[in-house]
Design a protein around this motif. Structure first.
Motif, PDB file in Angstrom:
ATOM      1  N   LEU A  19       6.008   4.716  17.812  1.00  0.00           N
ATOM      2  CA  LEU A  19       5.462   3.412  17.438  1.00  0.00           C
ATOM      3  C   LEU A  19       4.973   3.471  16.011  1.00  0.00           C
ATOM      4  N   LYS A  20       5.515   2.614  15.156  1.00  0.00           N
ATOM      5  CA  LYS A  20       5.034   2.512  13.783  1.00  0.00           C
ATOM      6  C   LYS A  20       3.740   1.692  13.765  1.00  0.00           C
ATOM      7  N   PRO A  21       2.988   1.766  12.675  1.00  0.00           N
ATOM      8  CA  PRO A  21       1.751   0.977  12.602  1.00  0.00           C
ATOM      9  C   PRO A  21       2.015  -0.504  12.892  1.00  0.00           C
ATOM     10  N   GLY A  22       1.222  -1.066  13.796  1.00  0.00           N
ATOM     11  CA  GLY A  22       1.361  -2.483  14.136  1.00  0.00           C
ATOM     12  C   GLY A  22       2.312  -2.766  15.267  1.00  0.00           C
ATOM     13  N   GLU A  23       3.147  -1.794  15.679  1.00  0.00           N
ATOM     14  CA  GLU A  23       4.098  -2.030  16.764  1.00  0.00           C
ATOM     15  C   GLU A  23       3.406  -1.910  18.118  1.00  0.00           C
ATOM     16  N   GLU A  24       3.960  -2.629  19.117  1.00  0.00           N
ATOM     17  CA  GLU A  24       3.386  -2.639  20.454  1.00  0.00           C
ATOM     18  C   GLU A  24       4.330  -1.954  21.439  1.00  0.00           C
ATOM     19  N   PHE A  25       3.767  -1.135  22.305  1.00  0.00           N
ATOM     20  CA  PHE A  25       4.517  -0.452  23.356  1.00  0.00           C
ATOM     21  C   PHE A  25       4.439  -1.263  24.642  1.00  0.00           C
ATOM     22  N   SER A  26       5.565  -1.413  25.319  1.00  0.00           N
ATOM     23  CA  SER A  26       5.619  -2.064  26.631  1.00  0.00           C
ATOM     24  C   SER A  26       6.274  -1.096  27.608  1.00  0.00           C
ATOM     25  N   PHE A  27       5.559  -0.750  28.682  1.00  0.00           N
ATOM     26  CA  PHE A  27       6.112   0.161  29.681  1.00  0.00           C
ATOM     27  C   PHE A  27       7.368  -0.438  30.302  1.00  0.00           C
ATOM     28  N   ASN A  28       7.317  -1.724  30.682  1.00  0.00           N
ATOM     29  CA  ASN A  28       8.465  -2.358  31.330  1.00  0.00           C
ATOM     30  C   ASN A  28       9.676  -2.433  30.413  1.00  0.00           C
TER      31      ASN A  28
ATOM     32  N   ILE B 133      -1.854  11.240  13.969  1.00  0.00           N
ATOM     33  CA  ILE B 133      -2.889  11.738  13.062  1.00  0.00           C
ATOM     34  C   ILE B 133      -4.228  11.179  13.546  1.00  0.00           C
ATOM     35  N   PRO B 134      -5.193  12.037  13.881  1.00  0.00           N
ATOM     36  CA  PRO B 134      -6.465  11.542  14.433  1.00  0.00           C
ATOM     37  C   PRO B 134      -7.104  10.479  13.535  1.00  0.00           C
TER      38      PRO B 134
ATOM     39  N   SER C 172       0.842  -1.188   0.000  1.00  0.00           N
ATOM     40  CA  SER C 172       0.000   0.000   0.000  1.00  0.00           C
ATOM     41  C   SER C 172       0.882   1.244   0.000  1.00  0.00           C
ATOM     42  N   PRO C 173       0.433   2.314  -0.627  1.00  0.00           N
ATOM     43  CA  PRO C 173       1.219   3.550  -0.570  1.00  0.00           C
ATOM     44  C   PRO C 173       1.264   4.054   0.865  1.00  0.00           C
ATOM     45  N   MET C 174       2.357   4.671   1.247  1.00  0.00           N
ATOM     46  CA  MET C 174       2.501   5.180   2.607  1.00  0.00           C
ATOM     47  C   MET C 174       2.795   6.663   2.550  1.00  0.00           C
ATOM     48  N   GLY C 175       1.859   7.426   3.077  1.00  0.00           N
ATOM     49  CA  GLY C 175       2.066   8.865   3.121  1.00  0.00           C
ATOM     50  C   GLY C 175       3.168   9.223   4.102  1.00  0.00           C
ATOM     51  N   ALA C 176       3.705  10.432   3.964  1.00  0.00           N
ATOM     52  CA  ALA C 176       4.735  10.896   4.887  1.00  0.00           C
ATOM     53  C   ALA C 176       4.192  10.843   6.310  1.00  0.00           C
TER      54      ALA C 176
ATOM     55  N   ASN D  59      -0.170   0.058  18.318  1.00  0.00           N
ATOM     56  CA  ASN D  59      -0.577   1.120  17.399  1.00  0.00           C
ATOM     57  C   ASN D  59      -1.399   0.494  16.283  1.00  0.00           C
ATOM     58  N   THR D  60      -2.714   0.566  16.405  1.00  0.00           N
ATOM     59  CA  THR D  60      -3.610  -0.027  15.410  1.00  0.00           C
ATOM     60  C   THR D  60      -4.024   0.976  14.338  1.00  0.00           C
ATOM     61  N   SER D  61      -3.438   2.173  14.355  1.00  0.00           N
ATOM     62  CA  SER D  61      -3.748   3.150  13.307  1.00  0.00           C
ATOM     63  C   SER D  61      -2.855   2.906  12.094  1.00  0.00           C
ATOM     64  N   LYS D  62      -3.051   3.678  11.032  1.00  0.00           N
ATOM     65  CA  LYS D  62      -2.286   3.508   9.800  1.00  0.00           C
ATOM     66  C   LYS D  62      -1.028   4.369   9.767  1.00  0.00           C
ATOM     67  N   ASN D  63      -0.793   5.124  10.836  1.00  0.00           N
ATOM     68  CA  ASN D  63       0.344   6.037  10.868  1.00  0.00           C
ATOM     69  C   ASN D  63       1.086   5.911  12.192  1.00  0.00           C
ATOM     70  N   SER D  64       2.342   6.346  12.204  1.00  0.00           N
ATOM     71  CA  SER D  64       3.140   6.280  13.420  1.00  0.00           C
ATOM     72  C   SER D  64       2.613   7.269  14.456  1.00  0.00           C
ATOM     73  N   VAL D  65       2.872   6.961  15.717  1.00  0.00           N
ATOM     74  CA  VAL D  65       2.507   7.850  16.819  1.00  0.00           C
ATOM     75  C   VAL D  65       3.729   8.004  17.721  1.00  0.00           C
TER      76      VAL D  65
END
Length: 504
Positions: A261-270, A378-379, A160-164, A354-360
């Motif tokens: 976090l890129k799309p699909g990546e998981e954050f772990s506090f520990n 991005i909301p 899929s195309p990936m916007g900036a 991160n279940t969105s289509k963009n990094s957060v």
């Protein structure tokens, strides 16, 4: 799609050659024994009986050695070859190594001719070499399997195309860095099937076909991305005056601040903060272990994880792991905390994907006693939609019996409440979606169970002071008796305590 098939085919040809040799030697031995037995019968003069030759034995040997009078497969001429030579020629000519490649990735396709070749070789072995034999490859039978394999490759290679989008955050300068947009691509499946059919019709079964793609430009430039990124979730709590605790909070804040976090990546506090140890600068502060209040390095970091938890929910994400404290903390409503603990290997954690289509990016700060954590992205919720947490009590836990402490400084027979204790309970929480003040929907989020604390009551039941009256030469004036005033103290838990912040 097995690249070892060619080697296996060559091994089978060698084994078959050995097998043919064994068959020929066995047949010749049988002929020789038959001849010997007949000769012996003649020499003994029996004459009246000879052992009959089994039909087909010598004839089969002769057939294997005979050459094919007229045989071909398509444009491949097999005339003048023995069956063994013909099969070796077929294996070599129709060896399957058809591949499709894209950007250095090469895929060997399923062998779609193998069953046809096996059937042809079987007929060659069963048909007299004197007969004319002509066979054709059914190319059209390969079109549907090629189409299915092209679809599988499309699922693997399409992009899929990936916007900036935001790539990193510089803590020193406070600047965000963005990636340029990236083109998407779509495999031209019809073209690929056409190329594969052309290859097999030309009997080119070792061809490498290069896949072709249609390019799709990105829908967002770097300048547009800068305009779209904003705070999508934020939450603030207030810390205490405890310096050690605030030091621990500051270290945890610094560890999570700027994590992308890129799309699909998981954050772990520990995993992000690592083990909270004194070697890393964490100070002893109030924390609960097995229900007992202790001082340990890292006390207070649970306020960071709890504050982040609210920012995650307000952003529109769901957590993949969240745990409640054993005792409810005071810096957030009951049912809305997020406890963490870590020994370097495992422990209760706070996680979200991160279940969105963009990094957060996670932003965190501690200014004075104000702890603020935000998620920037991005909301992806509907315009004007907000998400919060609502919690409600399900039930109280049964009151715990009070704990008594002896205090001989108190008047004998009196009691004093030094800790009102607290009731435990179960709370149910929901994700609440609103537009303005209107609730659109609510979703169950989680349940939280907290332990109660017994009231602590001091009393003096063992030490009674004896009063002595001094002797006098005259009768003392009569004085009214006075008793020390006592106040009846209710037992049992009362209002909740302000708790030390357990790893809190």
């Amino acid at each position: 799609m097995d690249k070892n098939r060619a080697r296996r085919n060559r091994a089978r040809r060698r084994n078959r050659s050995i097998g043919y040799g064994v068959v020929i030697l066995t047949a010749l031995s049988a002929v020789w024994l038959l001849y010997t037995n007949v000769s012996k019968g003649s020499q003994t003069g029996s004459g009246s009986h000879t052992e009959e030759t089994k039909p087909g034995t010598s004839e089969q040997v002769l057939d294997l050695r005979k050459k094919l009078k007229s045989a071909r497969i398509g444009n491949t001429n097999l005339s003048g070859l023995t069956i063994e030579e013909a099969e070796d020629t077929i294996d070599e000519r129709y060896q399957w190594e058809l591949t499709v490649s894209a950007d250095g990735d090469s895929v060997l396709l399923d062998n779609l001719i193998d069953s046809q070749i096996k059937a042809i070789k079987k007929k060659l072995e069963e048909t007299s070499p004197e007969e004319t034999q002509e066979y054709e490859i059914d190319y059209e039978a390969m079109k549907e399997p090629f189409t299915k394999q092209a679809e599988e490759l499309a699922n693997k290679w399409n992009q899929s195309p990936m916007g900036a989008q935001l790539e990193s955050f510089n803590k020193e300068t406070g600047a965000y860095q963005y990636t340029p947009g990236k083109n998407g691509r779509t495999l031209d499946q019809a073209k690929l099937v056409e190329q594969l059919m052309d290859a097999v019709k030309a009997d080119n079964y070792q061809a490498e076909v290069k896949a072709e793609f249609a390019q799709t430009p990105p829908d967002r430039s770097e300048a547009q991305a800068k305009e779209l990124y904003k705070v999508i979730g934020t939450f603030t709590t207030t810390t205490t005056d405890n310096k050690n605790r605030n030091k621990n909070i500051s270290l945890a804040v610094d560890a999570i601040n700027g994590v992308v976090l890129k799309p699909g990546e998981e954050f772990s506090f520990n995993n992000t903060t690592g083990n909270r140890t004194k070697e890393k600068g964490y100070q002893p502060a109030g924390a609960y272990r097995n229900g007992i209040l202790i001082e340990e390095p890292g006390g207070g970091v649970c306020q960071v994880s709890t504050t982040l938890y609210h920012a995650i929910i307000e952003s529109g994400f769901k957590t993949t792991e969240r745990n409640s404290h054993s005792f409810a903390p005071s810096y957030v409503e009951k049912g809305q905390d997020a406890m963490v603990s870590f020994d370097g290997y495992a422990g209760p954690d706070l996680k979200f994907k991160n279940t969105s289509k963009n990094s957060v990016v996670v932003r965190a700060s501690l200014e004075g006693k104000k702890l603020k954590i935000s998620v920037v992205g991005i909301p992806f919720l509907e315009d004007g939609q907000k998400v919060t947490i609502r919690s409600e009590k399900v039930r109280d836990s049964a009151p715990l019996p009070p704990t008594y402490e002896e205090n001989i400084a108190l008047p004998f027979g009196t009691e004093k409440i030094v800790d009102q204790g607290s009731l435990g309970g179960v709370y149910r929480s929901f994700r609440v979606f609103k537009k303005g003040d209107t609730v659109i929907k609510e979703e169950p989020l989680h349940n939280s169970t907290y332990k109660g604390k017994p009231a602590v009551i001091q009393r003096n039941t063992t030490h009674k002071v004896e009063e002595t009256v001094p002797e006098t030469t005259h009768a003392p004036e009569t004085q009214p008796e006075t008793q020390p005033e006592t106040t009846e103290i209710p037992h049992g838990p009362g209002a909740a305590l302000t708790e030390a912040q357990e790893n809190q």
